[in-house]
Design a protein around this motif. Structure first.
Motif, mmCIF file in Angstrom:
data_model
loop_
_atom_site.group_PDB
_atom_site.id
_atom_site.type_symbol
_atom_site.label_atom_id
_atom_site.label_comp_id
_atom_site.label_asym_id
_atom_site.label_seq_id
_atom_site.Cartn_x
_atom_site.Cartn_y
_atom_site.Cartn_z
ATOM 1 N N TRP A 85 -68.668 65.632 -59.948
ATOM 2 C CA TRP A 85 -67.516 65.681 -60.925
ATOM 3 C C TRP A 85 -67.141 64.667 -59.839
ATOM 4 O O TRP A 85 -65.757 64.050 -60.965
ATOM 5 C CB TRP A 85 -66.904 67.014 -60.945
ATOM 6 C CG TRP A 85 -67.696 68.505 -60.434
ATOM 7 C CD1 TRP A 85 -68.086 68.599 -61.381
ATOM 8 C CD2 TRP A 85 -68.521 69.147 -59.667
ATOM 9 N NE1 TRP A 85 -68.724 70.249 -62.377
ATOM 10 C CE2 TRP A 85 -69.233 69.733 -60.383
ATOM 11 C CE3 TRP A 85 -68.725 68.932 -58.200
ATOM 12 C CZ2 TRP A 85 -70.001 70.856 -59.875
ATOM 13 C CZ3 TRP A 85 -70.216 69.668 -57.907
ATOM 14 C CH2 TRP A 85 -69.993 70.628 -58.808
ATOM 15 N N ALA A 86 -67.387 63.954 -59.709
ATOM 16 C CA ALA A 86 -66.614 62.530 -58.812
ATOM 17 C C ALA A 86 -66.293 61.520 -59.789
ATOM 18 O O ALA A 86 -66.067 60.584 -59.598
ATOM 19 C CB ALA A 86 -67.236 62.149 -57.466
ATOM 20 N N GLY A 87 -67.629 61.205 -60.617
ATOM 21 C CA GLY A 87 -67.300 59.559 -61.134
ATOM 22 C C GLY A 87 -67.921 58.707 -60.377
ATOM 23 O O GLY A 87 -68.596 57.841 -59.125
ATOM 24 N N ALA A 88 -66.757 57.799 -61.230
ATOM 25 C CA ALA A 88 -66.808 56.447 -60.208
ATOM 26 C C ALA A 88 -66.423 56.750 -58.889
ATOM 27 O O ALA A 88 -66.424 55.325 -58.352
ATOM 28 C CB ALA A 88 -66.203 55.549 -60.896
ATOM 29 N N TRP A 89 -65.778 58.219 -58.591
ATOM 30 C CA TRP A 89 -65.585 57.811 -57.475
ATOM 31 C C TRP A 89 -65.691 57.397 -55.962
ATOM 32 O O TRP A 89 -65.991 57.456 -55.502
ATOM 33 C CB TRP A 89 -64.424 58.913 -57.551
ATOM 34 C CG TRP A 89 -62.885 58.666 -57.915
ATOM 35 C CD1 TRP A 89 -62.759 59.341 -59.140
ATOM 36 C CD2 TRP A 89 -61.763 58.229 -58.032
ATOM 37 N NE1 TRP A 89 -61.236 58.777 -59.688
ATOM 38 C CE2 TRP A 89 -60.697 57.626 -58.965
ATOM 39 C CE3 TRP A 89 -61.730 57.946 -56.520
ATOM 40 C CZ2 TRP A 89 -59.923 57.022 -58.468
ATOM 41 C CZ3 TRP A 89 -60.501 56.773 -56.640
ATOM 42 C CH2 TRP A 89 -59.037 56.519 -57.834
#
Length: 158
Positions: A85-89
């Motif tokens: 759910w964090a993707g690029a983070w």
């Protein structure tokens, strides 16, 4: 002076109690503790898991300012679970973590003449096993000394 309900972390609790009482801990290069190597990766992971659980039980019983660092491997698990759910983070913590693990592996490889590519996954495994054990230790109740079983510990004089 050992609190047997904190096995396998009783020695750290004793050192914390001694420092809190004003004692000074000193390093002595001739004092060496050795343990038998674990026979396989599964046994090694179980050992690391128990260490994490024991540390969490100690933190619950006797929290100190230094206890905060013990939450790092446990938080790593939360980050891994949040990755989808964090993707690029994810890169904000995954890249620095990979660099730290790689640096540790390289230093150990140089010191012990090992392959850093093989060490890096083991270091990550230690962090994850310890982190899971830490979460387990936050949720368990402390056992009385009579329920503790300690085997294979030997103290030898040099």
């Amino acid at each position: 002076g050992f609190d047997e309900t904190l096995y396998p972390n009783e020695e750290n609790a004793l050192m914390d109690a001694l420092q809190k009482a004003g004692w000074k801990l000193m390093y002595h290069p001739e004092f060496i503790v050795t343990r038998r190597p674990r026979p396989d990766l599964a046994a090694f992971v179980r050992m690391v898991f128990r260490y994490g659980r024991g540390r969490a039980e100690q933190v619950r019983r006797n929290p100190t300012v230094r206890s905060v660092v013990n939450f790092a491997p446990a938080c790593l698990w939360l980050l891994i679970l949040a990755m989808p759910w964090a993707g690029a983070w994810t890169l904000l913590w995954l890249v620095p973590y990979a660099l730290l693990v790689g640096g540790d592996a390289l230093m150990l490889a140089i010191r012990f003449h090992r392959n850093p590519v093989r060490l890096a996954p083991l270091i990550a495994t230690i962090h994850l096993g310890y982190g899971l054990g830490f979460w387990r230790g936050l949720a368990t109740s402390l056992k009385p000394p009579s329920d503790q079983v300690v085997t294979g510990v030997r103290i030898e004089r040099l």
